[in-house]
Design an enzyme around this catalytic site. Structure first.
Site, PDB file in Angstrom:
ATOM      1  CB  ILE A 193      84.716  87.825   9.211  1.00 38.86           C
ATOM      2  CG1 ILE A 193      84.314  87.896   7.608  1.00 38.86           C
ATOM      3  CG2 ILE A 193      83.550  88.320  10.005  1.00 38.86           C
ATOM      4  CD1 ILE A 193      83.410  86.827   7.280  1.00 38.86           C
ATOM      5  N   GLY A 197      95.114  85.827   1.101  1.00 37.54           N
ATOM      6  CA  GLY A 197      95.936  86.230  -0.155  1.00 37.54           C
ATOM      7  C   GLY A 197      95.072  86.954  -1.086  1.00 37.54           C
ATOM      8  CB  VAL A 201      86.547  87.813   4.040  1.00 40.72           C
ATOM      9  CG1 VAL A 201      84.971  87.221   4.206  1.00 40.72           C
ATOM     10  CG2 VAL A 201      87.455  86.997   3.291  1.00 40.72           C
ATOM     11  CG  ASP A 312      94.955  76.829  -0.740  1.00 41.14           C
ATOM     12  OD1 ASP A 312      96.087  76.310  -0.531  1.00 41.14           O
ATOM     13  OD2 ASP A 312      94.843  78.243  -0.777  1.00 41.14           O
TER      14      ASP A 312
HETATM   15  N1  LIG Z   1      81.969  82.400   3.445  1.00 40.27           N
HETATM   16  C1  LIG Z   1      82.433  82.843   4.587  1.00 40.27           C
HETATM   17  N2  LIG Z   1      81.946  82.848   5.739  1.00 40.27           N
HETATM   18  C2  LIG Z   1      82.357  83.229   6.710  1.00 40.27           C
HETATM   19  N3  LIG Z   1      83.809  83.423   6.973  1.00 40.27           N
HETATM   20  C3  LIG Z   1      84.736  83.594   5.946  1.00 40.27           C
HETATM   21  C4  LIG Z   1      83.911  83.090   4.637  1.00 40.27           C
HETATM   22  N4  LIG Z   1      84.890  83.294   3.737  1.00 40.27           N
HETATM   23  C5  LIG Z   1      85.947  83.451   4.229  1.00 40.27           C
HETATM   24  N5  LIG Z   1      85.925  83.711   5.883  1.00 40.27           N
HETATM   25  C6  LIG Z   1      86.935  84.006   6.714  1.00 40.27           C
HETATM   26  O1  LIG Z   1      87.710  84.901   6.089  1.00 40.27           O
HETATM   27  C7  LIG Z   1      89.082  84.304   6.457  1.00 40.27           C
HETATM   28  C8  LIG Z   1      90.035  84.642   5.158  1.00 40.27           C
HETATM   29  O2  LIG Z   1      89.520  84.052   4.086  1.00 40.27           O
HETATM   30  P1  LIG Z   1      90.232  83.775   2.621  1.00 40.27           P
HETATM   31  O3  LIG Z   1      89.297  82.588   1.872  1.00 40.27           O
HETATM   32  O4  LIG Z   1      90.265  85.230   2.249  1.00 40.27           O
HETATM   33  O5  LIG Z   1      91.611  83.675   3.213  1.00 40.27           O
HETATM   34  P2  LIG Z   1      92.653  82.429   3.542  1.00 40.27           P
HETATM   35  O6  LIG Z   1      91.510  80.887   2.981  1.00 40.27           O
HETATM   36  O7  LIG Z   1      92.640  82.379   5.118  1.00 40.27           O
HETATM   37  O8  LIG Z   1      93.980  82.693   2.926  1.00 40.27           O
HETATM   38  P3  LIG Z   1      94.065  82.108   1.377  1.00 40.27           P
HETATM   39  O9  LIG Z   1      92.963  81.605   0.683  1.00 40.27           O
HETATM   40  O10 LIG Z   1      94.752  83.523   0.932  1.00 40.27           O
HETATM   41  O11 LIG Z   1      95.140  81.263   1.541  1.00 40.27           O
HETATM   42  C9  LIG Z   1      88.941  83.093   6.632  1.00 40.27           C
HETATM   43  O12 LIG Z   1      89.865  82.449   7.579  1.00 40.27           O
HETATM   44  C10 LIG Z   1      87.420  82.952   7.445  1.00 40.27           C
HETATM   45  O13 LIG Z   1      87.819  83.373   8.570  1.00 40.27           O
END
Ligand SMILES: Nc1ncnc2c1ncn2[C@@H]1O[C@H](COP(=O)(O)OP(=O)(O)OP(=O)(O)O)[C@@H](O)[C@H]1O
Length: 471
Positions: A193, A197, A201, A312
């Site tokens: 999904i 970084g 996920v 962040d």
């Molecule tokens: N708990 C969750 N439920 C649903 N979707 C999620 C969840 N966690 C993350 N995602 C999805 O996965 C994507 C990537 O999440 P992640 O936190 O790894 O990266 P990011 O926040 O986009 O980037 P970074 O943290 O590296 O700056 C999110 O943008 C979201 O769309």
């Protein structure tokens, strides 16, 4: 220096200003005031022979404060005094300013929300910031500056399957690697999904039927991720709040690092602002989202077992539920805050995302809750305007959203800052209050920023005004 703070006591008044990259904030007796009132006070005290040295009086208030003038000394002072005695206007100012200053607790606090602060371009310093921000190929790419500190502790690597002992509470899930592999259909791309970084996920359904999000650390960054992984798990496991994404469990085995969190089904705030999720957010939804995020951050700062600084806060880390409630996600960059409120955490790495990063933290490496407040201010502008904090597709003068918005706000055009995709008309006064709060949060120096608790209270007050305006 790009940051300048000056303060001077004149009689019973404390005059103060801060200037960072040309963004100037004025204070009178500790209250943020507009330029007009500040200059009046400056002028008044100048006549009393108490003056700020430097450019502030001349450049901002149009006063002649040259040292030659001052050295005229007593003669000049007496002349001013005489002029004042002859001039009832002067007397009027003196009296009214004193009344105004005495009433500062009430009136000037209100000024915070209506004051048009002054924006001044200082090309050399601004361009340094711009260069930093514009050189980034991706306008929202994470910034990771490593400063090596010899005594930095690296938590020991655990090589066996483990579920944090802190997670033995209702709602936690205990999975082994085999179960995770099954739930994600061997990390099937179809269940992916998102990607950040930290890693990839996945959306996964457990044997119990419960749907969860599983975050898998990227192998290529594995060594470096050890500290981050541990910190994420340690922090998340302590958090239990409806506006924060809940950690359900984790797996730390061999060369796999997996975090299992609640699944939040309705995409990120950024997706919604981009119109990728159908209906565009209306004002009420935006306001509720801002309140939810502010609640989540207040909890982290004040009520979590140990103070937590998110580090962040950004729109892609705000996840939305089906009923459009917001939950703050991604504590990978989080660090425990200082135990003693007087201390500031000296960070070994500047982490965060360009555009949302507190300029004072970038300079000093001192991490406080006010860095989250800064990012929240940037986020609030993004929520209202729909614009990313840095947008390279815009004309040069609009690329840094904070600068563009601050300038327009001071030109009395706050209403024009509102996301054009949002069609409903909202009372201008409410828009102005929201932006004023956002700018206060994104003040260049942390001293000028409110605590998140204060932000929540003000958002609630704005919400009440908004509800009244609909009647
Ligand atoms: N708990 C969750 N439920 C649903 N979707 C999620 C969840 N966690 C993350 N995602 C999805 O996965 C994507 C990537 O999440 P992640 O936190 O790894 O990266 P990011 O926040 O986009 O980037 P970074 O943290 O590296 O700056 C999110 O943008 C979201 O769309």
């Amino acid at each position: 220096s790009s940051l300048e703070v000056k303060s001077k006591i004149c009689g019973a008044d404390r005059l103060e200003y801060s200037n960072s990259f040309g963004r100037v904030l004025f204070y009178l007796n500790g209250n943020l005031v507009d330029k007009v009132l500040f200059c009046k006070a400056l002028q008044f005290h100048y006549a009393e022979h108490c003056a700020f040295e430097g450019y502030i009086g001349t450049d901002y208030c149009g006063l002649d404060l040259s040292s030659a003038e001052l050295s005229v000394g007593r003669r000049k002072f007496l002349r001013e005094q005489k002029k004042k005695d002859d001039n009832p206007e002067g007397k009027k100012y003196s009296a009214s300013s004193k009344v105004g200053i005495a009433a500062s607790g009430i009136v000037l606090t209100c000024c915070v929300f209506i004051c048009p602060c002054v924006y001044r371009k200082k090309r050399e310093t601004a361009s340094t910031v711009l260069k930093k921000e514009l050189n980034s190929s991706d306008s929202t790419s994470p910034l990771d500056v490593n400063i090596h500190v010899p005594h930095e502790k690296v938590p020991p690597t655990s090589s066996v399957f483990s579920v944090s002992p802190n997670l033995n509470r209702t709602g936690s899930v205990h999975l082994n690697l085999a179960q995770v592999t099954r739930a994600t259909r061997n990390f099937s791309p179809a269940l992916q999904i998102g990607e950040g970084g930290f890693g990839t996920v996945y959306r996964a359904q457990l044997d119990s039927g419960q749907v969860v999000a599983i975050k898998r650390a990227k192998k290529e960054h594995f060594e470096n991720l050890q500290t981050e992984f541990s910190s994420e798990v340690e922090l998340l496991s302590k958090i239990d709040h409806r506006n924060l994404v809940r950690l359900l469990g984790y797996v730390d085995k061999g060369n796999e690092r997996l975090i299992i969190t609640e699944y939040v089904p309705n995409g990120t705030l950024r997706d919604h602002l981009d119109g990728q999720r159908g209906k565009i957010l209306d004002f009420n939804q935006r306001l509720e989202i801002a309140i939810d995020v502010a609640h989540g951050l207040t909890y982290l700062h004040l009520y979590a077992e140990k103070q937590i600084i998110h580090r962040d806060v950004k729109s892609s880390n705000i996840l939305l539920t089906e009923s459009m409630r917001a939950k703050v996600a991604d504590f990978g960059f989080a660090r425990l805050g200082p135990m003693d409120s007087d201390q500031t955490h000296i960070s070994t790495k500047v982490k965060g995302t360009v555009g949302y990063l507190d300029p004072e933290y970038m300079k000093t490496y001192q991490l406080t809750t006010k860095s989250d407040v800064y990012s929240f201010g940037i986020l609030l502008i993004e929520i209202l305007s729909g614009r990313r904090p840095v947008d390279l597709r815009r004309p040069v003068e609009e690329r840094i959203t904070l600068r563009w918005a601050f300038r327009k706000f001071n030109e009395g055009q706050a209403v024009e800052l509102v996301d054009p995709m949002m069609e409903e008309a909202v009372d201008a006064e409410i828009i102005v209050k929201m932006f004023a709060l956002a700018f206060q949060c994104a003040a260049p120096i942390r001293h000028d920023r409110p605590e998140m608790k204060f932000v929540v209270e003000h958002l609630w007050a704005i919400r009440a005004d908004y509800r009244r305006s609909l009647r």
